[in-house]
Structures are given as structure tokens and as C-alpha cells.
Scaffold this motif. Structure first.
Motif, PDB file in Angstrom:
ATOM      1  N   THR A   1       5.288 -15.829   1.856  1.00 24.87           N
ATOM      2  CA  THR A   1       5.911 -14.649   1.261  1.00 24.87           C
ATOM      3  C   THR A   1       4.863 -13.650   0.806  1.00 24.87           C
ATOM      4  N   LEU A   2       3.797 -14.152   0.193  1.00 22.35           N
ATOM      5  CA  LEU A   2       2.739 -13.286  -0.315  1.00 22.35           C
ATOM      6  C   LEU A   2       2.099 -12.476   0.808  1.00 22.35           C
ATOM      7  N   LEU A   3       1.899 -13.085   1.961  1.00 18.13           N
ATOM      8  CA  LEU A   3       1.291 -12.369   3.088  1.00 18.13           C
ATOM      9  C   LEU A   3       2.149 -11.178   3.495  1.00 18.13           C
ATOM     10  N   ILE A   4       3.442 -11.374   3.583  1.00 17.70           N
ATOM     11  CA  ILE A   4       4.345 -10.270   3.927  1.00 17.70           C
ATOM     12  C   ILE A   4       4.296  -9.194   2.852  1.00 17.70           C
ATOM     13  N   TYR A   5       4.301  -9.591   1.577  1.00 16.60           N
ATOM     14  CA  TYR A   5       4.262  -8.607   0.491  1.00 16.60           C
ATOM     15  C   TYR A   5       2.954  -7.816   0.493  1.00 16.60           C
ATOM     16  N   ILE A   6       1.848  -8.464   0.819  1.00 12.46           N
ATOM     17  CA  ILE A   6       0.561  -7.752   0.888  1.00 12.46           C
ATOM     18  C   ILE A   6       0.610  -6.694   1.981  1.00 12.46           C
ATOM     19  N   LEU A   7       1.088  -7.074   3.162  1.00  8.05           N
ATOM     20  CA  LEU A   7       1.155  -6.127   4.278  1.00  8.05           C
ATOM     21  C   LEU A   7       2.155  -5.014   4.003  1.00  8.05           C
ATOM     22  N   ARG A   8       3.275  -5.360   3.372  1.00  7.49           N
ATOM     23  CA  ARG A   8       4.259  -4.334   3.030  1.00  7.49           C
ATOM     24  C   ARG A   8       3.686  -3.352   2.015  1.00  7.49           C
ATOM     25  N   ALA A   9       2.957  -3.868   1.024  1.00  4.88           N
ATOM     26  CA  ALA A   9       2.356  -2.994   0.014  1.00  4.88           C
ATOM     27  C   ALA A   9       1.323  -2.067   0.644  1.00  4.88           C
ATOM     28  N   TRP A  10       0.523  -2.601   1.568  1.00  4.30           N
ATOM     29  CA  TRP A  10      -0.459  -1.757   2.269  1.00  4.30           C
ATOM     30  C   TRP A  10       0.258  -0.644   3.025  1.00  4.30           C
ATOM     31  N   TRP A  11       1.328  -1.000   3.750  1.00  4.22           N
ATOM     32  CA  TRP A  11       2.064  -0.003   4.518  1.00  4.22           C
ATOM     33  C   TRP A  11       2.661   1.062   3.596  1.00  4.22           C
ATOM     34  N   GLN A  12       3.215   0.649   2.472  1.00  6.52           N
ATOM     35  CA  GLN A  12       3.790   1.609   1.539  1.00  6.52           C
ATOM     36  C   GLN A  12       2.720   2.537   0.971  1.00  6.52           C
ATOM     37  N   ASP A  13       1.549   1.977   0.652  1.00  4.39           N
ATOM     38  CA  ASP A  13       0.458   2.817   0.145  1.00  4.39           C
ATOM     39  C   ASP A  13      -0.013   3.798   1.202  1.00  4.39           C
ATOM     40  N   GLU A  14      -0.116   3.339   2.439  1.00  2.48           N
ATOM     41  CA  GLU A  14      -0.535   4.220   3.522  1.00  2.48           C
ATOM     42  C   GLU A  14       0.493   5.330   3.754  1.00  2.48           C
ATOM     43  N   ARG A  15       1.741   4.960   3.657  1.00  4.26           N
ATOM     44  CA  ARG A  15       2.812   5.913   3.945  1.00  4.26           C
ATOM     45  C   ARG A  15       2.934   6.964   2.846  1.00  4.26           C
ATOM     46  N   HIS A  16       2.832   6.535   1.594  1.00  9.92           N
ATOM     47  CA  HIS A  16       3.093   7.454   0.487  1.00  9.92           C
ATOM     48  C   HIS A  16       1.825   7.942  -0.212  1.00  9.92           C
ATOM     49  N   GLY A  17       0.721   7.205  -0.028  1.00 12.77           N
ATOM     50  CA  GLY A  17      -0.491   7.559  -0.761  1.00 12.77           C
ATOM     51  C   GLY A  17      -1.130   8.841  -0.256  1.00 12.77           C
ATOM     52  N   SER A  18      -1.612   8.805   0.991  1.00 15.82           N
ATOM     53  CA  SER A  18      -2.306   9.974   1.536  1.00 15.82           C
ATOM     54  C   SER A  18      -1.332  11.006   2.089  1.00 15.82           C
ATOM     55  N   GLY A  19      -0.128  10.550   2.449  1.00 17.42           N
ATOM     56  CA  GLY A  19       0.830  11.457   3.082  1.00 17.42           C
ATOM     57  C   GLY A  19       0.586  11.637   4.559  1.00 17.42           C
ATOM     58  N   HIS A  20      -0.518  11.074   5.082  1.00 17.46           N
ATOM     59  CA  HIS A  20      -0.854  11.199   6.498  1.00 17.46           C
ATOM     60  C   HIS A  20      -1.282   9.829   7.036  1.00 17.46           C
ATOM     61  N   PRO A  21      -0.344   8.880   7.163  1.00 16.43           N
ATOM     62  CA  PRO A  21      -0.706   7.564   7.675  1.00 16.43           C
ATOM     63  C   PRO A  21      -1.175   7.650   9.119  1.00 16.43           C
ATOM     64  N   THR A  22      -1.977   6.684   9.532  1.00 12.29           N
ATOM     65  CA  THR A  22      -2.488   6.640  10.896  1.00 12.29           C
ATOM     66  C   THR A  22      -2.181   5.276  11.501  1.00 12.29           C
ATOM     67  N   GLY A  23      -2.380   5.168  12.820  1.00 16.88           N
ATOM     68  CA  GLY A  23      -2.202   3.888  13.493  1.00 16.88           C
ATOM     69  C   GLY A  23      -0.804   3.334  13.334  1.00 16.88           C
ATOM     70  N   TRP A  24      -0.723   2.013  13.146  1.00 17.17           N
ATOM     71  CA  TRP A  24       0.575   1.365  13.042  1.00 17.17           C
ATOM     72  C   TRP A  24       1.310   1.724  11.767  1.00 17.17           C
ATOM     73  N   ALA A  25       0.593   2.095  10.724  1.00 22.15           N
ATOM     74  CA  ALA A  25       1.279   2.591   9.527  1.00 22.15           C
ATOM     75  C   ALA A  25       2.082   3.842   9.866  1.00 22.15           C
ATOM     76  N   ALA A  26       1.502   4.708  10.704  1.00 26.52           N
ATOM     77  CA  ALA A  26       2.216   5.907  11.131  1.00 26.52           C
ATOM     78  C   ALA A  26       3.359   5.562  12.070  1.00 26.52           C
ATOM     79  N   ALA A  27       3.157   4.570  12.946  1.00 21.14           N
ATOM     80  CA  ALA A  27       4.216   4.171  13.874  1.00 21.14           C
ATOM     81  C   ALA A  27       5.437   3.656  13.122  1.00 21.14           C
ATOM     82  N   LEU A  28       5.206   2.834  12.104  1.00 18.49           N
ATOM     83  CA  LEU A  28       6.324   2.282  11.344  1.00 18.49           C
ATOM     84  C   LEU A  28       6.980   3.328  10.453  1.00 18.49           C
TER      85      LEU A  28
END
Length: 306
Positions: A173-200
Motif C-alpha cells: 500500500t505504501l508503494l502506491i501511496y508514494i507514487l500517487r503522492a509524487w504524481w499529485q505533487d508533479e501535477r499540482h506543484g509546478s503546474g507543468h508536469p512532464t513525462g508520465w506525470a503529464a500523460a496521467l
């Protein structure tokens, strides 16, 4: 399954392991390169993470660090401390920590864990992660991740009935939560996600990926996948290739073959059923495509895996 869950399931193998570490300054631990991935959570005190590439990262209480690529790294009380090598067992298990009897309260308390990975069919979502995924503690951020860390820490404090099953489930469960948190930070943090963060984060591309992963046996066309996101064939094909890194049908074929390999390793389904589950009506056509991808026939691949 969704794309993130599939990406993890494709690579995960064996059992994950974790350990609570109480450290007294000065201290240092070096983890050698491996096929696995590791994480560290600072519960109390502070630490420095020294990756194989890049600058040292200061970790504060509540910080989570994830290292996906297995290139080796060190943890220490300071960036100039010489670390001792930590040797994990063949199954990824941590060595037992020294007895705390007679010692003062530790300066730093950490949770450290390791996942065994099969990198032969590494999903690009994971291979595209940065060298260090650093998730700083922030009030109100990533509550599910914090809850999982708290539960894991409580389980590792002492031996309780059923702890092995609980810890294994919490680590998955922790592994999924870590990856989800990274994706959320990439999506909302910079406002310009790249790579698979941008794809999702892209509605049209994400809809197509969900469709592919939800039903890899379907005879998808570019037009049909584009329609899932409300785009024309040409506009969708350009956007998908730009964000995912390859055309839609190329990714579909890669995912079908990845799914086929997993079924052959973990299931005893007849080849004709494996073929049908991965979009091939002909066992001969499936075998030909599989050998082109893996270099061996499906039956030979299954025998080697067993």
C-alpha cells in the motif's frame, strides 16, 4: 486495474521488507546497487540522503524518500560521515538491528524498506521517475501516505500476531501511496508536469491508457482510443506520442506482451487463452508476436520462468 497499479504489479516480485532503525550520531549506512527499490521515512531527528547521482538531500521529520532505480545510495547523520555498508539478504530482508539495551535515546528514528523488482519489463512510469522522489512533510498533505507510515511504524515496534501479513500489505500500500503522492505533487506543484506525470494528467491520454489497461484484449484502433478523450485520430495520436513516448498502438502491443509474459510466469492457462486475453484470436499469431518481443517461443519462456 488502473495504470499505476498495473505498472507496479508488472515489476513487483517476491516479498517487500522493512525495518525500524534507531541511530545515534555519528552514523552512516551505505546501500549497494541492486535490482530493487527502496524507501526511507524519518520519524524523529534528521538525516542526509546521498544518492549515486546528484546532490545530498536533507531529510527532516516526516519526510519520505523513494529510490526507484536501485543505483545504490547512502544515509548518514551528516553529508561528510563515512557510511558502513548494509548488506541485505538474498530475498531483500534487512539484517537485524543491534540490541538497544544500555543505549541512550536515539538521535534519529527511521523506517527503511526495500522492494524486489523485475526490471526485464520495466514500466516507463517507474523508469521515468527521478533519481530521488523526495516528499517533504507538509501539514495536511498526503494524508493517506502519512496514515500508512504511522501504521507501518506501529507494526514494526514489536512482534504482534499476524505482523508478517500486515507489514507486507502495508508495504504494498505504501508503494502506491508514494507514487500517487509524487504524481499529485508533479501535477499540482509546478503546474507543468512532464513525462508520465503529464500523460496521467492529460484527460484524453489518461482515458486511452485506462481503456488499454482495462481491456488489453479489445481490438483497439487509434480512432476508438482518441474518441475516449474526445479527440480526432490525428490530434490524439500526436498528443499520445508526445506524452507517452511512443504511438498508441505501439504501447498497446508492448502492454499486451508484458501482460502475456506475466500470465505465462504466474498462471498455467493454456496458450490459446493467454492469446485471447492479450488480443490475439490466433495462437499462431500470438506466438509469432511473442517471439518477436522476447526472442523465445511462449512455451520456452514459461519453462524458463518455472
Amino acid at each position: 486495474m488502473d495504470v499505476l497499479s498495473d505498472a507496479v504489479a508488472t515489476m513487483r516480485t517476491g516479498r517487500p521488507h522493512s525495518s525500524r532503525r534507531d541511530k545515534h550520531a555519528p552514523w552512516g549506512m551505505r546501500f549497494e546497487a541492486s535490482d530493487g527499490a527502496g524507501f526511507h521515512v524519518v520519524l524523529r531527528g534528521s538525516a542526509w540522503l546521498i544518492p549515486a547521482k546528484g546532490e545530498p538531500v536533507a531529510l527532516a521529520p516526516g519526510d519520505v524518500a523513494f529510490l526507484a532505480h536501485g543505483r545504490g545510495h547512502a544515509l548518514a547523520s551528516g553529508p561528510d560521515v563515512e557510511p558502513d555498508v548494509v548488506r541485505l539478504g538474498p530475498d531483500g530482508r534487512w539484517p537485524e538491528p543491534p540490541s538497544p539495551e544500555g543505549q541512550s535515546a536515539p538521535d534519529t528514528v527511521m523506517l527503511c524498506g526495500a522492494y524486489l523488482l523485475d526490471r526485464s519489463r520495466a514500466h516507463p512510469l517507474l523508469t521515468g521517475l527521478p533519481e530521488v522522489v523526495h516528499l517533504p512533510a507538509r501539514v495536511g498533505a498526503h494524508r493517506s501516505l502519512r496514515a500508512a507510515v504511522e501504521l507501518l511504524g506501529a507494526e514494526l515496534e514489536g512482534s504482534r500476531p499476524g505482523a508478517d501479513t500486515v507489514v507486507t500489505s502495508l508495504l504494498d500500500t505504501l508503494l502506491i501511496y508514494i507514487l500517487r503522492a509524487w504524481w499529485q505533487d508533479e501535477r499540482h506543484g509546478s503546474g507543468h508536469p512532464t513525462g508520465w506525470a503529464a500523460a496521467l494528467a492529460d484527460p484524453a491520454v489518461a482515458a486511452a491508457l485506462r481503456a488499454i489497461h482495462g481491456d488489453p484484449a479489445h481490438l483497439w484502433t487509434v480512432e476508438e482510443l482518441g474518441a475516449r478523450g474526445g479527440l480526432s485520430r490525428a490530434a490524439f495520436a500526436r498528443r499520445f506520442a508526445a506524452l507517452v513516448g511512443e504511438p498508441p498502438l505501439a504501447y498497446l502491443t508492448w502492454w499486451r506482451m508484458t501482460t502475456a509474459g506475466r500470465l505465462l510466469r504466474t498462471d498455467d492457462l493454456p496458450l490459446r487463452q493467454v492469446a485471447r486475453r492479450t488480443g490475439y484470436t490466433s495462437e499462431f499469431a500470438f506466438a509469432k508476436a511473442f517471439k518477436r518481443e522476447y526472442g523465445v517461443a511462449p512455451g520456452q519462456y514459461r519453462r524458463r520462468a518455472s
